[in-house]
Structure formats: C-alpha cells, structure tokens
Design a protein around this motif. Structure first.
Motif, mmCIF file in Angstrom:
data_model
loop_
_atom_site.group_PDB
_atom_site.id
_atom_site.type_symbol
_atom_site.label_atom_id
_atom_site.label_comp_id
_atom_site.label_asym_id
_atom_site.label_seq_id
_atom_site.Cartn_x
_atom_site.Cartn_y
_atom_site.Cartn_z
ATOM 1 N N ARG A 47 4.691 -14.011 4.088
ATOM 2 C CA ARG A 47 3.205 -14.091 5.482
ATOM 3 C C ARG A 47 2.191 -14.686 4.690
ATOM 4 N NH1 ARG A 47 3.703 -7.997 5.921
ATOM 5 N NH2 ARG A 47 1.624 -7.904 5.816
ATOM 6 N N LEU A 48 1.758 -14.757 3.659
ATOM 7 C CA LEU A 48 0.591 -15.250 2.748
ATOM 8 C C LEU A 48 0.962 -16.847 2.761
ATOM 9 C CD1 LEU A 48 -2.067 -15.643 1.635
ATOM 10 C CD2 LEU A 48 -1.134 -14.973 -0.445
ATOM 11 N N GLU A 53 -0.039 -22.952 7.668
ATOM 12 C CA GLU A 53 -0.525 -22.958 8.918
ATOM 13 C C GLU A 53 -2.056 -23.766 8.709
ATOM 14 O OE1 GLU A 53 -0.513 -19.433 11.078
ATOM 15 O OE2 GLU A 53 1.767 -19.701 11.459
ATOM 16 N N ARG A 54 -2.695 -23.161 7.807
ATOM 17 C CA ARG A 54 -4.210 -23.626 7.294
ATOM 18 C C ARG A 54 -4.160 -25.282 6.847
ATOM 19 N NH1 ARG A 54 -8.137 -24.451 9.175
ATOM 20 N NH2 ARG A 54 -9.893 -25.002 7.784
ATOM 21 N N ILE A 56 1.637 -23.653 15.679
ATOM 22 C CA ILE A 56 2.343 -24.087 14.482
ATOM 23 C C ILE A 56 3.556 -23.218 14.123
ATOM 24 C CG2 ILE A 56 2.139 -24.750 12.219
ATOM 25 C CD1 ILE A 56 -0.774 -25.322 12.811
ATOM 26 N N ASP A 57 4.718 -23.930 14.019
ATOM 27 C CA ASP A 57 5.802 -22.923 13.507
ATOM 28 C C ASP A 57 6.320 -23.573 12.310
ATOM 29 O OD1 ASP A 57 6.159 -21.447 16.008
ATOM 30 O OD2 ASP A 57 6.606 -23.106 17.019
ATOM 31 N N VAL A 58 6.172 -22.708 11.313
ATOM 32 C CA VAL A 58 6.523 -23.031 9.869
ATOM 33 C C VAL A 58 7.874 -22.663 9.404
ATOM 34 C CG1 VAL A 58 5.805 -22.756 7.619
ATOM 35 C CG2 VAL A 58 3.889 -22.870 9.343
ATOM 36 N N GLY A 59 8.513 -23.583 8.898
ATOM 37 C CA GLY A 59 9.865 -23.516 8.339
ATOM 38 C C GLY A 59 9.685 -23.376 6.826
#
Length: 141
Positions: free
Chosen positions: A7-8, A14-15, A82-85
């Motif tokens: 999660r971090l 995202e940041r 934003i969707d992070v993979g």
C-alpha cells in the motif's frame, strides 16, 4: 488485503506520478527543456490530436515550435486518477491551459491527458501521453 509495504509503495508511486504531471506543466510553461524532457522515457509517444511525436528528439522539436508560437503558457491539471501496476501505471488528468500566441491572441483550452507511465531505473516516466481537447476558445483582450 494488501500488505502495508504494498500500500505504501502504491501511494509513493501515485505521488511520484502526480509530481511528473506537475513537472510536465512547469517545464512546458517555463520553457525549461531539461525539466520538460526529463518526464519522458526515451522512446515516448506524445499524441496531441493531429500530431504524434515519437521519442524525445521529436518531442523536443515539437515543444520548441510551441514555445516559438507563444509568448506565455499556463497549464493546470486536476481530478487526477492513477492506477498503478508493477511496472506500468495509467493516469487520467483534466487539463486547463491558457496560451498567449505570438500575435497577442489568447486561447483558453480544456481537455484531458490520458497517460501510460513506465517504471524506470530513475523512477516513473511518461511512456505515452494523449492530449484530448474538449474546448478551445479565444478570449477577448
């Protein structure tokens, strides 16, 4: 549920990507070629409607033409999703821009950036940016 570390890592990604979006705007608006080019991977694609630029050499040539045609620009992005993979991320940003053209006309443009980001050895970078214009109107002086 994801681990705290996962999660971090997602929040940090995202940041970092939001910072890339801001650096793109500041680099473009301030005519800072190094800052502007630093947001892209070397083989990136910048799709601005009728024109598609591939690689940082073409992207630099395109932004320099844009700078030559304007005396001032201001971009602002908001409503970012934003969707992070693992190695890739996707983003969508609403954008508003104001450009003062060399002939003194002022254009207010709204639209969206649809992005694909790549995780590189130096952090997240834009792999592809598609700029979609929704409206563009001339503003009276």
């Amino acid at each position: 549920m994801s681990s705290l570390e996962e999660r971090l890592a997602r929040l940090e990604a995202e940041r970092d990507i939001l910072r890339l979006a801001a650096q793109y705007c500041h680099g473009a608006d301030d005519n800072e070629v190094a800052a502007f080019l630093d947001v892209w991977v070397p083989d990136a694609v910048w799709n601005v409607g009728a024109h598609r630029f591939r690689g940082t050499v073409e992207i630099e040539e395109a932004v320099r033409r844009q700078w030559a045609a304007t005396t001032a620009m201001f971009h602002g992005t908001s409503n970012s999703l934003i969707d992070v993979g693992v190695h890739e991320a996707r983003g969508r940003h609403d954008v508003v821009s104001l450009a003062v053209l060399a002939d003194g006309r002022r254009l207010l443009t709204t639209g969206r950036y649809d992005d694909v980001y790549a995780r590189t050895s130096v952090g997240w970078r834009i792999q592809e940016r598609r700029a979609i214009v929704v409206t563009s109107v001339e503003i009276p002086s």
